[in-house]
Design a protein around this motif. Structure first.
Motif, mmCIF file in Angstrom:
data_model
loop_
_atom_site.group_PDB
_atom_site.id
_atom_site.type_symbol
_atom_site.label_atom_id
_atom_site.label_comp_id
_atom_site.label_asym_id
_atom_site.label_seq_id
_atom_site.Cartn_x
_atom_site.Cartn_y
_atom_site.Cartn_z
ATOM 1 N N ALA A 194 -34.358 -7.455 57.346
ATOM 2 C CA ALA A 194 -35.402 -6.703 56.647
ATOM 3 C C ALA A 194 -36.550 -7.613 56.244
ATOM 4 N N LEU A 195 -36.208 -8.839 55.873
ATOM 5 C CA LEU A 195 -37.229 -9.799 55.446
ATOM 6 C C LEU A 195 -38.164 -10.164 56.594
ATOM 7 N N ARG A 196 -37.634 -10.094 57.837
ATOM 8 C CA ARG A 196 -38.459 -10.437 59.004
ATOM 9 C C ARG A 196 -39.253 -9.240 59.511
ATOM 10 N N ASN A 197 -39.226 -8.135 58.754
ATOM 11 C CA ASN A 197 -40.037 -6.946 59.060
ATOM 12 C C ASN A 197 -39.631 -6.255 60.346
ATOM 13 N N HIS A 198 -38.402 -6.513 60.823
ATOM 14 C CA HIS A 198 -37.799 -5.745 61.923
ATOM 15 C C HIS A 198 -38.446 -5.964 63.289
ATOM 16 N N THR A 199 -39.745 -6.090 63.322
ATOM 17 C CA THR A 199 -40.408 -6.184 64.616
ATOM 18 C C THR A 199 -40.457 -7.612 65.133
ATOM 19 N N CYS A 200 -40.334 -8.572 64.227
ATOM 20 C CA CYS A 200 -40.470 -9.979 64.631
ATOM 21 C C CYS A 200 -39.187 -10.531 65.245
ATOM 22 N N THR A 201 -38.063 -10.048 64.798
ATOM 23 C CA THR A 201 -36.791 -10.609 65.226
ATOM 24 C C THR A 201 -35.816 -9.487 65.542
ATOM 25 N N GLU A 202 -35.562 -9.252 66.825
ATOM 26 C CA GLU A 202 -34.611 -8.212 67.213
ATOM 27 C C GLU A 202 -33.168 -8.673 67.085
ATOM 28 N N SER A 203 -32.953 -9.990 67.146
ATOM 29 C CA SER A 203 -31.589 -10.506 67.033
ATOM 30 C C SER A 203 -31.582 -11.730 66.128
ATOM 31 N N LEU A 204 -30.639 -11.746 65.213
ATOM 32 C CA LEU A 204 -30.458 -12.901 64.344
ATOM 33 C C LEU A 204 -29.021 -12.915 63.859
ATOM 34 N N ALA A 205 -28.635 -14.031 63.297
ATOM 35 C CA ALA A 205 -27.293 -14.151 62.726
ATOM 36 C C ALA A 205 -27.383 -14.917 61.419
ATOM 37 N N THR A 206 -26.547 -14.544 60.482
ATOM 38 C CA THR A 206 -26.366 -15.346 59.280
ATOM 39 C C THR A 206 -25.001 -16.012 59.372
ATOM 40 N N LEU A 207 -24.945 -17.257 59.002
ATOM 41 C CA LEU A 207 -23.703 -18.024 59.057
ATOM 42 C C LEU A 207 -23.346 -18.427 57.637
ATOM 43 N N SER A 208 -22.274 -17.867 57.125
ATOM 44 C CA SER A 208 -21.833 -18.136 55.762
ATOM 45 C C SER A 208 -20.742 -19.202 55.797
ATOM 46 N N ILE A 209 -21.045 -20.359 55.241
ATOM 47 C CA ILE A 209 -20.102 -21.482 55.250
ATOM 48 C C ILE A 209 -19.772 -21.822 53.803
ATOM 49 N N HIS A 210 -18.658 -21.318 53.336
ATOM 50 C CA HIS A 210 -18.212 -21.547 51.966
ATOM 51 C C HIS A 210 -16.739 -21.947 52.025
ATOM 52 N N LYS A 211 -15.900 -21.093 51.405
ATOM 53 C CA LYS A 211 -14.454 -21.327 51.483
ATOM 54 C C LYS A 211 -13.968 -21.051 52.896
ATOM 55 N N GLY A 212 -14.573 -20.070 53.545
ATOM 56 C CA GLY A 212 -14.321 -19.777 54.954
ATOM 57 C C GLY A 212 -15.616 -19.874 55.732
ATOM 58 N N ILE A 213 -15.602 -19.364 56.965
ATOM 59 C CA ILE A 213 -16.807 -19.336 57.804
ATOM 60 C C ILE A 213 -16.893 -17.955 58.446
ATOM 61 N N GLY A 214 -17.991 -17.276 58.205
ATOM 62 C CA GLY A 214 -18.188 -15.959 58.801
ATOM 63 C C GLY A 214 -19.628 -15.778 59.217
ATOM 64 N N ALA A 215 -19.861 -14.870 60.146
ATOM 65 C CA ALA A 215 -21.214 -14.618 60.636
ATOM 66 C C ALA A 215 -21.528 -13.133 60.542
ATOM 67 N N GLY A 216 -22.767 -12.837 60.192
ATOM 68 C CA GLY A 216 -23.302 -11.487 60.275
ATOM 69 C C GLY A 216 -24.254 -11.418 61.449
ATOM 70 N N LEU A 217 -24.173 -10.357 62.255
ATOM 71 C CA LEU A 217 -24.907 -10.295 63.520
ATOM 72 C C LEU A 217 -25.832 -9.090 63.559
ATOM 73 N N ILE A 218 -27.102 -9.339 63.837
ATOM 74 C CA ILE A 218 -28.050 -8.280 64.149
ATOM 75 C C ILE A 218 -28.405 -8.426 65.622
ATOM 76 N N LEU A 219 -28.051 -7.434 66.417
ATOM 77 C CA LEU A 219 -28.348 -7.444 67.846
ATOM 78 C C LEU A 219 -29.127 -6.184 68.184
ATOM 79 N N ASN A 220 -30.261 -6.358 68.867
ATOM 80 C CA ASN A 220 -31.127 -5.217 69.199
ATOM 81 C C ASN A 220 -31.457 -4.391 67.963
ATOM 82 N N ASN A 221 -31.769 -5.094 66.877
ATOM 83 C CA ASN A 221 -32.191 -4.473 65.614
ATOM 84 C C ASN A 221 -31.101 -3.668 64.920
#
Length: 381
Positions: A194-221
């Protein structure tokens, strides 16, 4: 709370106002390629429902006509609550309907059980509190550090005892509002997208590295959760460990998560360590700390390289508190990635390490309430 149901034109106009506020009727007509008469009728209905409000006047036309009326989402329509059940706390954020932060609190979790976490929520959250809004509490989002099924039931919760509790049913009965249950990395990904205004980035991932490791995936918006909600659980992947006997397979997050790094340093130095203390040792050139951090850098760089080769997101946003304490870690990972590939994925720290998951929760529950995807919220307090 009113039952929110919209026509296609109403959803289109609401989405446009959320994403481009403040706007005049002419602006909305141009952005949606819809005639003004249609937009005028829609706006009259939305204003009658108190979803949209007038916030001032824009510039007059070049021909000297009347100044245009500017419109925004009405922040006083109602509010949402986002909860993050972390390893050692229950974090709670209250957001106005337009996203503005109204309150934030963090409560210590003295018992590692979901029952205790929910008892904290029920003692601190009063569902009947209107908070000066027309309709009060509209919905609750819950961030889970584990796997959430497609039906929003919790499949795994590594750090809290779940027992047989249905978090969604418990909160629905208590608050009588819509509930969203989602993985914390997925919520952070929603926020970044949402911060990238949707049109700038169709695909992104967040990588959470804390006690474990997990990723959130946005593919094709779109948020990608996999067939059963476990997409992105890269910390559960197995690797062969050969530096201890006997040779065995272990989960990646047991080897190269932030918690694994801190545990190794505590064992080496035989003292309780905080991230701040580790940062101080690192800056003081402590050899053991430097060596372990370098190993952490190399392992995370390989992890990111493999992850980006498989899914090829345009950007990866990392949420890892120790990288905030020691910014050189991110730079070193970036340098390491460039040695592995000339076309390395752009990586950077997440835009708001402390609140990204809660912001994503506010965004997710608002989209669910409205049944409108890919909207933006203004989280400025």
């Amino acid at each position: 709370m009113p039952y929110l149901s919209f026509t296609a034109n109403e959803r289109m106009v609401l989405k446009t106002i959320f994403n481009h506020k403040p706007l005049s009727m002419t602006d909305i007509s141009q952005l949606t390629n819809t005639n003004k008469a249609t937009i005028s009728g829609v706006l009259n209905h939305l204003k009658a429902q108190q979803l949209v409000c007038e916030v001032g006047q824009g510039e007059s036309t070049k021909k000297g006509g009347r100044k245009t009326i500017l419109l925004e989402i009405n922040p006083d329509f109602g509010y949402t609550v986002s909860l993050d059940f972390t390893y050692d706390s229950v974090d709670m954020m209250v957001n106005a309907f337009n996203g503005k932060v109204l309150a934030y609190d963090s409560y210590p979790l003295t018992e590692k059980t979901m029952a205790h976490a929910l008892s904290i929520v029920e003692s601190k959250l009063n569902p009947s509190d209107q908070r000066g809004t027309q309709h009060g509490l509209l919905g609750i989002a819950v961030s889970i550090h584990g796997i959430v099924n497609q039906d929003q039931s919790i499949r795994t919760l590594p750090f809290l005892e779940l027992d047989d509790i249905s978090v969604r049913e418990r909160l629905e009965q208590y608050a009588e509002v819509p509930i969203l249950i989602e993985n914390e990395a997925n919520l952070a990904a929603l926020y970044e997208h949402a911060l990238r205004n949707h049109t700038c980035t169709e695909s992104l991932a967040t990588l959470s590295i804390h006690k474990g490791i997990g990723a959130g995936l946005i593919l094709n918006n779109q948020l990608y959760r996999g067939s059963d909600g476990s997409a992105g659980e890269i910390g559960q992947s197995l690797v062969l460990v050969s530096d201890t006997q006997p040779v065995h397979y272990d989960k990646i997050e047991n080897i190269c998560s932030q918690d694994a790094l801190v545990s190794r340093l505590r064992a080496h130095l035989n003292e309780p360590l905080t991230l701040e203390t580790i940062s101080q040792y690192y800056k003081a050139q402590h050899p053991i700390v430097r060596e372990e951090v370098q190993t952490f850098v190399e392992r995370i760089a390989v992890l990111i390289y493999n992850f980006s080769m498989q899914l090829n997101p345009a950007h990866i946003y990392i949420n890892c508190p120790i990288m905030n304490e020691i910014p050189e870690i991110l730079t070193q990972i970036q340098d390491q990635l460039h040695t592995l590939s000339y076309d390395a994925t752009a990586i950077r720290l997440t835009s708001n390490v402390q609140y990204a998951t809660l912001f994503g929760g506010a965004l997710g529950i608002t989209q669910q309430i409205l049944n409108i995807g890919n909207i933006k919220l203004d989280f400025s307090s």
